[in-house]
Every structure is written in structure tokens, then in C-alpha cells.
Design an enzyme around this catalytic site. Structure first.
Site, PDB file in Angstrom:
ATOM      1  N   PHE A 141       0.860  -1.179   0.000  1.00  0.00           N
ATOM      2  CA  PHE A 141       0.000   0.000   0.000  1.00  0.00           C
ATOM      3  C   PHE A 141       0.895   1.227   0.000  1.00  0.00           C
ATOM      4  O   PHE A 141       1.621   1.483   0.960  1.00  0.00           O
ATOM      5  CB  PHE A 141      -0.958   0.057   1.198  1.00  0.00           C
ATOM      6  CG  PHE A 141      -1.903   1.221   1.072  1.00  0.00           C
ATOM      7  CD1 PHE A 141      -3.080   1.103   0.355  1.00  0.00           C
ATOM      8  CD2 PHE A 141      -1.578   2.463   1.589  1.00  0.00           C
ATOM      9  CE1 PHE A 141      -3.935   2.199   0.177  1.00  0.00           C
ATOM     10  CE2 PHE A 141      -2.424   3.568   1.411  1.00  0.00           C
ATOM     11  CZ  PHE A 141      -3.600   3.417   0.710  1.00  0.00           C
ATOM     12  N   ASP A 228       9.547   2.863   1.557  1.00  0.00           N
ATOM     13  CA  ASP A 228       8.365   3.649   1.912  1.00  0.00           C
ATOM     14  C   ASP A 228       8.157   3.501   3.418  1.00  0.00           C
ATOM     15  O   ASP A 228       7.611   2.505   3.882  1.00  0.00           O
ATOM     16  CB  ASP A 228       7.138   3.158   1.135  1.00  0.00           C
ATOM     17  CG  ASP A 228       5.888   3.979   1.476  1.00  0.00           C
ATOM     18  OD1 ASP A 228       5.932   4.740   2.462  1.00  0.00           O
ATOM     19  OD2 ASP A 228       4.872   3.844   0.756  1.00  0.00           O
ATOM     20  N   LYS A 257       3.022  11.266   7.118  1.00  0.00           N
ATOM     21  CA  LYS A 257       2.248  11.071   8.354  1.00  0.00           C
ATOM     22  C   LYS A 257       2.846  11.756   9.591  1.00  0.00           C
ATOM     23  O   LYS A 257       2.596  12.923   9.825  1.00  0.00           O
ATOM     24  CB  LYS A 257       2.067   9.571   8.597  1.00  0.00           C
ATOM     25  CG  LYS A 257       1.217   8.892   7.501  1.00  0.00           C
ATOM     26  CD  LYS A 257       0.896   7.474   7.864  1.00  0.00           C
ATOM     27  CE  LYS A 257       0.282   6.662   6.759  1.00  0.00           C
ATOM     28  NZ  LYS A 257      -1.148   6.768   6.617  1.00  0.00           N
TER      29      LYS A 257
END
Ligand code: PLP
Length: 407
Positions: A141, A228, A257
Site C-alpha cells: 500500500f 516507503d 504522516k
């Protein structure tokens, strides 16, 4: 009286239905807890998908945001501002890279890394134009843009969004020989994009040594190892970066984030000069990327991680959480096992009888004062803010235990 129902109906009627939230309406957040419009308090065990590592409304981060918002909010990159360079120096020294490229969302940072990788492949490695391949992992994801969903294997994320961006090869996660085979069979591999722990796949931890072997293979083949760490980075897994567990220093590091502690969309791509130099004026950018508020907030958010020893706390409490949860799993027939690293964990439940068992458990957890969200029908992610104390964590373990015993 204006209650939860009212706000849920507003979203139902006026918002696109691209999410399926738990039916709680939150109006306040403090530290590890959130409060709904009826005044009920919950432990937050999602932390906005690991964005709120520093806890809700951390005063230092909020102050940085307010102070900067009163001075200068946005200049675009048409001009310099007195915050961006200071942040760039801070963030590159913090993570040990030559340069940073600031963006806003995680997906934008992933897109930036993909563009960097391709451009480097053509201009530095010498792959013929249009031939570069980037290897990605099954169960990945990386966000929601058209290019990113082009290499998703999740039908919900991907279906009906074609035509897709070509140039990606998908390999099984945590399967080193599959990656070796791809390198052996393909000439023009530009890079390998990987989540060091797959967050959305339910805290899937690869076999020990996997990341290091993949990194070494990339080096051998002059390909970029791109990590990532949008969800796993910034203390979440008990190291500053999850790659640190294997002493792997990614060629390209993607963050998002918690880079703002959840106060503002801030993301970044870090790399050394030999890679980052491929971007020249006009070739990539974003109106908001690197704006003064993001810069001020980014520094404050990273200082909180360091000064409050949140990485160390995540490591220590993660060990305790998995040990306790493993004991709990033995007691309840519905549980299979718990997995994860640091405070990024997931409970795998037995899905034999009911279709949406993880959802039902989350509803009951909420009734008992703890918010978590299913990822897939039989996996529940547990990722509290990293400021959680041992006493609070043990209270939460009791809530989970009590909830599971009702199934
Ligand atoms: N990469 C990873 C590993 C993520 O977990 C996410 C979001 O969950 C993203 C990228 C996308 O981030 P954003 O939602 O900010 O675009």
C-alpha cells in the site's frame, strides 16, 4: 440536540462514500485519547494510521503551527522563505541524507520517489528511455494516485481505474529469491520499492534479513533501494526507521504522516546528491510542498520524537504488548496470533464463522473505550500514539481481553 447521528448523516448525505468509518464522531483529542461529541473518551489505537505518533494535539507541535500561521503561511516555491532551508538542514541531518524534497501527502512523496528513480535510471544509470522497471511487492500500500494503484494487488484500490501506468513488476513480499529471479530475468531494473513492514496489509513483518539481502542485491545491480516508511518511520516500529533493524540505509527514503505529528500534511523524500540532482527547476514540485507552516511543524514534530524518547518507548512497550497479546490469544478461540514491530501491531482473528468479524470486534472495542480499525476482514491493527505509558497500555490490553471474551 446535535449528536453523533447528526454528523454521520451529514457525511452520508454530502460526502463521497469512499471510506467506511466506525460510527463514532470525534471532536477532541488529547495525547493518547480522543473524545466524541457525546463526551465519551476512547484510547486511540489507530493514531490516524500512524500519523499521530506524538499524541493528539501535542502542545509543542500545535504552538509551532500557530506561531508560524500568524507570521507567514504560504509563499509557494516561487520565492525563498525563512523557514524552508532551516527545516531542510534539520531534516536531512536528522535522517542522515544530503537532500530532501518536501511534499504534502504520503502518496505525493511516493510519486516523487518513483519519478526520481526513473529519471535517475535514464540520466545516470543509462537505461534506454521508456524502458525502466521498478519492482514492487504484493500486498503493498503506497497511496491512491493512478500510478500507485497501477501496481496495487488490492481489487478495491485498483479496479476500474485503468488504463494503468506500465513499468512495474510485482513480486511476493518477503521472498528474496523472487526478487533475485526478477533481477536475473530483466535488464532494465531501476529500483525496488518496499515497505519495511507492510502496514495496511496488517503489520506484516518480513523474514529477518530480507531487507538487507534485497538492499545488497540492488547494490549489486546498480538499482535504487526505495523504502516507503510513511507508516513505519519516525519511531513507530521501535527504531527511528524500520530499516534500521537491518542496518539498511535506503537510497531513497519516503516519509509522511508523523512528520507533522498529524497536525498538517507533511511528507518528504530524502536522498543523496547523486540521486537528487536529477531534479532541476520546473521538473517537479507542489504549490504547498515545503511551505513555512509545514517546515515549522516538521521540526517540532521530529524534536518531540527525539526529546521524549518515543522511539525507545515504542520498542519497549511493543515487546510488552505482543507478549501480553500472545497470552490473550491462547485464551480466546477467535484469536489466531499477533504480529508486528514496536507499536505497529495486528491481531489476526479466526474468520471461519462470520464474514466481518474484525469489524464487529472493533465496534465492541469502541463500546469498551478503545478505537481500532480492521484492515481486511480478519485483521485488526493496534497502533496507539507512541507517548502511551505502560500503565495505559496494560489498561488497553485488559479492554481488548474483555472484548474478545465476548466473542
Ligand atoms: N505509503 C504507506 C506505506 C502508507 O501506509 C500510506 C498511507 O496509509 C501512504 C503511502 C499514503 O499516504 P497518504 O494517505 O498520506 O497519501
Amino acid at each position: 440536540m446535535i449528536d453523533s447521528k447528526h454528523f454521520i448523516e451529514l457525511e452520508e448525505q454530502y460526502g463521497a462514500h469512499n471510506y467506511h468509518p466506525l460510527p463514532v464522531v470525534l471532536s477532541q483529542g488529547r495525547g493518547v485519547k480522543v473524545i466524541d461529541v457525546e463526551g465519551r473518551e476512547y484510547y486511540d489505537f489507530l493514531s490516524a494510521y500512524s500519523a499521530v505518533n506524538q499524541g493528539h494535539c501535542h502542545p509543542k507541535i500545535v504552538n509551532a503551527l500557530i506561531e508560524q500561521a500568524q507570521k507567514l503561511t504560504l509563499t509557494s516555491r516561487a520565492f525563498f522563505n525563512d523557514k524552508l532551508g532551516v527545516y531542510e538542514k534539520f531534516v536531512t541531518q536528522y535522517f542522515g541524507y544530503d537532500k530532501v524534497l518536501p511534499m504534502n501527502s504520503g502518496a505525493e512523496a511516493v510519486e516523487t520517489a518513483l519519478k526520481l528513480c526513473r529519471k535517475w535510471a535514464y540520466e545516470v544509470k543509462g537505461i534506454p528511455e521508456g524502458e525502466a522497471k521498478i519492482v514492487v511487492c504484493e500486498g503493498n500500500f503506497h497511496g491512491r494516485t493512478t500510478t500507485i494503484v497501477s501496481f496495487s494487488v488490492d481489487p478495491d484500490a485498483r479496479n476500474s481505474y485503468g488504463p494503468f501506468t506500465p513499468g512495474f513488476i510485482v513480486v511476493p513480499y518477503s521472498d528474496f529469491s523472487a526478487l533475485e529471479k526478477v533481477f536475473a530475468e530483466n535488464q532494465h531494473i531501476a529500483g525496488f520499492l518496499v515497505e519495511p513492514v507492510q502496514g495496511e496489509a496488517g503489520a506484516r513483518v518480513p523474514d529477518e534479513g530480507y531487507l538487507k539481502k534485497c538492499y545488497d542485491l540492488c547494490k549489486k545491480n546498480n538499482a535504487l533501494f526505495i523504502a516507503d516508511e510513511v507508516q513505519t518511520g519516525i519511531g513507530r516500529t521501535g527504531r527511528l526507521l524500520a530499516c534500521d533493524y537491518e542496518n539498511v540505509r535506503p537510497d531513497v527514503l519516503i516519509l509522511g504522516k508523523a512528520l507533522s505529528g498529524g497536525t498538517y500534511p507533511v511528507s518528504a523524500v530524502l536522498a543523496d546528491n547523486d540521486k537528487m540532482q536529477v531534479f532541476r527547476p520546473g521538473q517537479h514540485g507542489s504549490t504547498f510542498g515545503g511551505n513555512p507552516i509545514a517546515a515549522a511543524v516538521g521540526i517540532a514534530a521530529l524534536e518531540v520524537i527525539r526529546d521524549e524518547h518515543l522511539t525507545e518507548n515504542a520498542f519497549r512497550l511493543g515487546e510488552i504488548f505482543r507478549a501480553k497479546m500472545t497470552e490473550i490469544c491462547k485464551k480466546h478461540k477467535i484469536c489466531e496470533y499477533v504480529r508486528g514491530k514496536g507499536l505497529l501491531n495486528a491481531l489476526i482473528v479466526n474468520n471461519l464463522k462470520e464474514k466481518d468479524i474484525a469489524w464487529d470486534i472493533c465496534l465492541r472495542l469502541a463500546e469498551n473505550g478503545l478505537l481500532a480499525k480492521p484492515t481486511h476482514t480478519n485483521i485488526i491493527r493496534f497502533a496507539p500514539p507512541l507517548i502511551i505509558t505502560e500503565a495505559q497500555l496494560l489498561e488497553c490490553v485488559e479492554i481488548i481481553d474483555k472484548t474478545l471474551s465476548s466473542f
